[in-house]
Write a protein that holds these residues in place. Structure first.
Motif, PDB file in Angstrom:
ATOM      1  N   ALA B 304      43.528  81.421  28.646  1.00 17.74           N
ATOM      2  CA  ALA B 304      42.319  80.750  28.470  1.00 17.74           C
ATOM      3  C   ALA B 304      42.791  79.163  28.409  1.00 17.74           C
ATOM      4  CB  ALA B 304      41.579  80.940  27.141  1.00 17.74           C
ATOM      5  N   MET B 305      41.980  78.444  29.059  1.00 16.03           N
ATOM      6  CA  MET B 305      42.169  77.090  29.171  1.00 16.03           C
ATOM      7  C   MET B 305      40.643  76.311  29.001  1.00 16.03           C
ATOM      8  SD  MET B 305      42.762  76.514  33.181  1.00 16.03           S
ATOM      9  CE  MET B 305      43.740  77.994  33.424  1.00 16.03           C
ATOM     10  N   GLU B 306      40.427  75.078  29.057  1.00 13.87           N
ATOM     11  CA  GLU B 306      39.153  74.536  28.789  1.00 13.87           C
ATOM     12  C   GLU B 306      38.429  74.978  29.915  1.00 13.87           C
ATOM     13  OE1 GLU B 306      37.818  70.784  27.173  1.00 13.87           O
ATOM     14  OE2 GLU B 306      39.900  70.379  26.733  1.00 13.87           O
ATOM     15  N   TRP B 307      37.010  75.321  29.832  1.00 16.10           N
ATOM     16  CA  TRP B 307      36.160  75.937  30.699  1.00 16.10           C
ATOM     17  C   TRP B 307      36.218  74.887  31.871  1.00 16.10           C
ATOM     18  CZ3 TRP B 307      34.711  80.464  32.200  1.00 16.10           C
ATOM     19  CH2 TRP B 307      33.183  80.389  33.002  1.00 16.10           C
ATOM     20  N   SER B 308      35.573  73.609  31.778  1.00 16.39           N
ATOM     21  CA  SER B 308      35.468  72.838  32.738  1.00 16.39           C
ATOM     22  C   SER B 308      36.658  72.654  33.442  1.00 16.39           C
ATOM     23  CB  SER B 308      35.234  71.411  32.058  1.00 16.39           C
ATOM     24  OG  SER B 308      36.193  70.997  31.188  1.00 16.39           O
ATOM     25  N   LYS B 309      37.810  72.584  33.191  1.00 17.73           N
ATOM     26  CA  LYS B 309      39.094  73.063  33.703  1.00 17.73           C
ATOM     27  C   LYS B 309      39.359  74.136  34.620  1.00 17.73           C
ATOM     28  CE  LYS B 309      44.105  72.243  33.933  1.00 17.73           C
ATOM     29  NZ  LYS B 309      45.358  72.261  33.424  1.00 17.73           N
ATOM     30  N   TRP B 310      38.979  75.238  33.915  1.00 14.83           N
ATOM     31  CA  TRP B 310      39.107  76.512  34.555  1.00 14.83           C
ATOM     32  C   TRP B 310      38.037  76.546  35.766  1.00 14.83           C
ATOM     33  CZ3 TRP B 310      41.190  80.382  36.338  1.00 14.83           C
ATOM     34  CH2 TRP B 310      40.661  81.657  36.837  1.00 14.83           C
ATOM     35  N   LYS B 311      36.926  75.937  35.555  1.00 15.56           N
ATOM     36  CA  LYS B 311      35.860  75.900  36.735  1.00 15.56           C
ATOM     37  C   LYS B 311      36.354  75.316  37.987  1.00 15.56           C
ATOM     38  CE  LYS B 311      31.576  75.197  36.056  1.00 15.56           C
ATOM     39  NZ  LYS B 311      30.268  74.455  35.375  1.00 15.56           N
ATOM     40  N   ARG B 312      37.078  74.278  37.612  1.00 17.32           N
ATOM     41  CA  ARG B 312      37.760  73.425  38.703  1.00 17.32           C
ATOM     42  C   ARG B 312      38.842  74.210  39.329  1.00 17.32           C
ATOM     43  NH1 ARG B 312      39.939  68.855  36.572  1.00 17.32           N
ATOM     44  NH2 ARG B 312      39.048  69.291  34.513  1.00 17.32           N
ATOM     45  N   VAL B 313      39.658  75.000  38.679  1.00 14.67           N
ATOM     46  CA  VAL B 313      40.762  75.833  39.404  1.00 14.67           C
ATOM     47  C   VAL B 313      40.204  76.740  40.236  1.00 14.67           C
ATOM     48  CG1 VAL B 313      42.705  77.314  38.583  1.00 14.67           C
ATOM     49  CG2 VAL B 313      42.312  75.119  37.300  1.00 14.67           C
ATOM     50  N   LEU B 314      39.096  77.639  39.450  1.00  9.48           N
ATOM     51  CA  LEU B 314      38.409  78.566  40.273  1.00  9.48           C
ATOM     52  C   LEU B 314      37.949  78.297  41.385  1.00  9.48           C
ATOM     53  CD1 LEU B 314      37.889  81.514  39.856  1.00  9.48           C
ATOM     54  CD2 LEU B 314      35.787  80.928  38.535  1.00  9.48           C
ATOM     55  N   ALA B 315      37.349  76.929  41.517  1.00  6.42           N
ATOM     56  CA  ALA B 315      36.583  76.713  42.625  1.00  6.42           C
ATOM     57  C   ALA B 315      37.829  76.456  44.038  1.00  6.42           C
ATOM     58  CB  ALA B 315      36.021  75.249  42.496  1.00  6.42           C
ATOM     59  N   VAL B 316      38.979  76.158  43.487  1.00  2.00           N
ATOM     60  CA  VAL B 316      39.918  75.901  44.675  1.00  2.00           C
ATOM     61  C   VAL B 316      40.433  77.550  44.992  1.00  2.00           C
ATOM     62  CG1 VAL B 316      42.306  74.942  45.248  1.00  2.00           C
ATOM     63  CG2 VAL B 316      40.585  73.670  43.748  1.00  2.00           C
ATOM     64  N   LEU B 317      40.730  78.110  43.787  1.00  2.00           N
ATOM     65  CA  LEU B 317      41.392  79.468  43.956  1.00  2.00           C
ATOM     66  C   LEU B 317      40.623  80.268  45.037  1.00  2.00           C
ATOM     67  CD1 LEU B 317      43.594  80.887  42.037  1.00  2.00           C
ATOM     68  CD2 LEU B 317      41.879  81.861  40.435  1.00  2.00           C
ATOM     69  N   VAL B 318      39.352  80.125  45.079  1.00  2.00           N
ATOM     70  CA  VAL B 318      38.641  81.089  45.625  1.00  2.00           C
ATOM     71  C   VAL B 318      38.874  80.697  47.303  1.00  2.00           C
ATOM     72  CG1 VAL B 318      37.096  81.957  44.234  1.00  2.00           C
ATOM     73  CG2 VAL B 318      36.413  80.064  45.273  1.00  2.00           C
ATOM     74  N   LYS B 319      39.206  79.312  47.335  1.00  2.00           N
ATOM     75  CA  LYS B 319      39.405  78.826  48.829  1.00  2.00           C
ATOM     76  C   LYS B 319      40.813  79.101  49.500  1.00  2.00           C
ATOM     77  CE  LYS B 319      35.988  75.022  48.101  1.00  2.00           C
ATOM     78  NZ  LYS B 319      36.252  73.791  47.218  1.00  2.00           N
TER      79      LYS B 319
END
Lengths: 331, 331, 331
Positions: B304-319
């Motif tokens: 778990a990390m801060e949600w705002s950070k995780w959302k940014r990681v996730l955005a790249v992850l799926v790309k």
């Protein structure tokens, strides 16, 4: 049953029969011994099958160099499963109402019912025919139970629950506890009273220590033919379709609708108010945060995405350290 | 209650009243029928609200073109929840001590207590007033239970547990089992005896089949107003703050401290010896391996990390597959 | 026991002894008071140890400026654990067979056995010596239970189960429910009858509300010395090795084999037909989809990979937004 009788039962072709011996047990390939019947499906096991000590084997096609009698049938596995039912019939429990069972006088009970010791059945419960209720189960008021139901020891059914025919509920399951709902007022969580119910349709099986919560106003529904493994949580107001499979430790949050013929593998979690279509497969441990389309396979916990996409993401993911090393010089 | 009486009860404004009919049921928007009251909050449902068959509706502001009587109140949802308590009062259980209950003589029991069939209460237990204990519950020795507590069927409370006032414990919960602790000696795991206890403070609710383990030496504590869903695990020596919410299947490892007003969504896991501040939200299925700061939202299982950070990681992850394809030519 | 007696018991060196007082309690560093013994291992706590109100402390090496009597022993922690057993012995339960226990006449029961109220024991069960069975437990037919076993309240043991010596089973556990197996025919799931059993070997402990399913034909086995926490699911046909540790909410799918001295941390999930070697560690919440090699540490849920590799992947993963930003200009 003799080997030839088993072959006949499934319209199977019989080869290698030298002596038509009596089959006395059903065992797996590696534990079978003299007198046992076994089966094999997986071609990778054909070589090992030649070492089995079984006296006969169910197969889909003749296996070369396997000297024991082979019964060739369309579906060796299902034939084997059917034989288990024949070879190992359940001991018939003699219908009884144990003296130690506390059964309200306002209860209707059908024919051939077995109520074990220390069962408590509250007012206005209706129980069909051929039902078995093992010790320490609690049946809350106004509950309706169909025919041919088995309730294993230590099951709790809260009031107003409806249970169909041929339902099996394993030990420790809790059906109809309050949904988990509160509203916040004066800096406190105030409990929302749950006056809905749980409906379990025909042919559903519910695993040990699984919990299915009652709806707030309406109904939490498990539709016919659905099978639920152990330690699963189904929250208030969910509707789970027909012939759906939930493996162990799956959790479904409130008001989510799951279609027919869905498979959720172990430890899958689904958020609240989600819709999952028909014939969906979700791989183990996935986290579902959005609606899933019928007929597709999904995976991953980041959250769940289409399996084919996830596989491509994953392929790059595991290479990230290498990619990063190559990139670092180029920024 | 008549529509006008309900309006009056919540100081609501009443419009579209043609006939002041008797409200006989409370239903959701889509299941309501003649005689029922319903409510709507979500503006997306305003259009659908016009199709409701309810005889009156609780709303926050007048809805145009909705012909049925509208009761305009500040908080339609909580008004509706309060009406549920009024319309569907719990059946009063007549105080009793069932003859089949095995109650030690060394037990103090308050007024208006209901002890159902097949309850076992060991030595030196103290039970307050207006307590309900359903069948098959086991109360271990030296346990103290406050006032207005409900213990549903088949609850186990191990010895020395302290339970506050207005606590609700659902069926199958196990409070005070030994913490999971061993030390290794001579190539064996030797059990560490757990002589601590569990303290459940006022207004806590504990879900079906949830387990809360006893501390080794001191106390596992669930502070006042905290609500815990089904199949949750809270390990030895944890301290869970006030008004905190644990959704189903959450697991908290040993000695972790969770603050006040925290929300852990379903299937969240928290490692041992972690500190989670106040007002923290952790999204479903996240894995928490490090301390979490007050007032923040966290997500993901990597960990778990801060949600705002995780959302940014996730955005790249799926790309990643696309990025990798573009990169491949450039190495 | 006096401080000097405790020192002697563990062959410890005793320093700072001014007065050889009687130790009356065992407490943790921060809760200890006059008359209590405590212990410290973690060097980070040495400074705080100086504030303890304990009357004596177990340590591995002398702590400077700590004025209370110090008992210097090789392993302060295990010495402390052993003292717990001495200071807080379990209350001996007087052997009895409660009149309310329903025990089949075809049952063999050893010496010094305690069978609590409302226990049900079916035909052909064998129970060893010094066994304790608490209320509301159900022991199915043909079950064998060894010596010195403790079965806490509300445990269900389905028929044909074998339980070794010194096994502890916590409240709500369900041993031997049907494995989750069906075959599909005529658009229905047909139940596969499970005629196998569960074998629990010596010195196993099983946590509250944990479920262990019976094998289809053969055996689900938990080998000796293995410790299983609460709410764990072990599916049909699994074989779990010796001295293995499963933390809470772990789930193991069917036919998986786990080696000796394995540690699976909380909420780990393992797919079916997997082989996990000996001395494997899997970190919390990981998802295991492939065989794991002996002696290695694994982590992550994408799925589990070697921990050292996962750490490298993770290090890049959290940098993805930055990397992507730098890359975007260069495509």
């Amino acid at each position: 049953m003799k080997v030839s009788e088993i072959a006949k039962l499934f319209n199977g072709k019989l080869i290698n029969l030298k002596e038509d011996i009596e089959i006395t047990g059903l065992k797996s390939l590696f534990t079978a011994d003299k007198g046992d019947l076994t089966f094999v499906v997986d071609k990778k096991l054909y070589d090992l099958a030649k070492q089995t000590k079984a006296s006969a084997i169910l197969v889909k096609e003749p296996i070369e160099d396997l000297q024991i009698p082979q019964i060739i049938v369309e579906n060796p596995q299902s034939a084997f499963y059917k034989l288990i039912d024949i070879f190992y019939p359940d001991k018939k429990l003699k219908p009884r109402k144990a003296k130690t069972a506390k059964i309200s006088k306002k209860v209707k009970i059908g024919k051939n019912v077995y109520i074990g010791d220390y069962v408590v059945i509250e007012d206005n419960v209706e129980i069909g025919n051929n039902v078995v209720i093992y010790p320490f189960s609690y049946i809350g008021e106004n509950t309706k139970i169909g025919n041919d139901v088995i309730i294993y020891p230590r099951v709790t059914i809260y009031k107003n629950t409806q249970i169909g025919n041929r339902v099996i509920i394993h030990s420790g399951a809790v059906i109809g506890a309050d949904g988990f709902g509160y509203y916040r007022e004066n800096n406190q969580h105030i409990k929302i009273k749950h006056i809905g119910k749980v409906i379990i349709e025909d042919d559903v099986e519910i695993g040990a220590n699984t919990t299915i919560d009652r709806a707030m106003l309406d109904e939490t529904v498990i539709k016919k033919g659905t099978k639920i493994d152990n330690l699963v949580m189904i929250a208030h107001n969910c509707v789970i379709g027909e012939r759906t499979i939930f493996a162990a430790q799956v959790g479904i949050a409130g008001s989510t609708k799951v279609g027919n013929d869905v498979i959720l593998a172990g430890q899958v979690g689904v958020a609240d108010h989600i819709k999952i279509g028909d014939n969906v497969i979700v791989t183990g441990k996935s986290g579902v945060w959005s609606n899933l389309e019928s007929g597709k396979m999904y995976g991953s916990n980041i959250p769940a995405m289409e399996w084919s996409k996830w596989k491509r993401v994953l392929a790059v993911l595991v290479k990230l350290p290498d990619i990063y090393k190559k990139l670092k010089g180029k920024f």
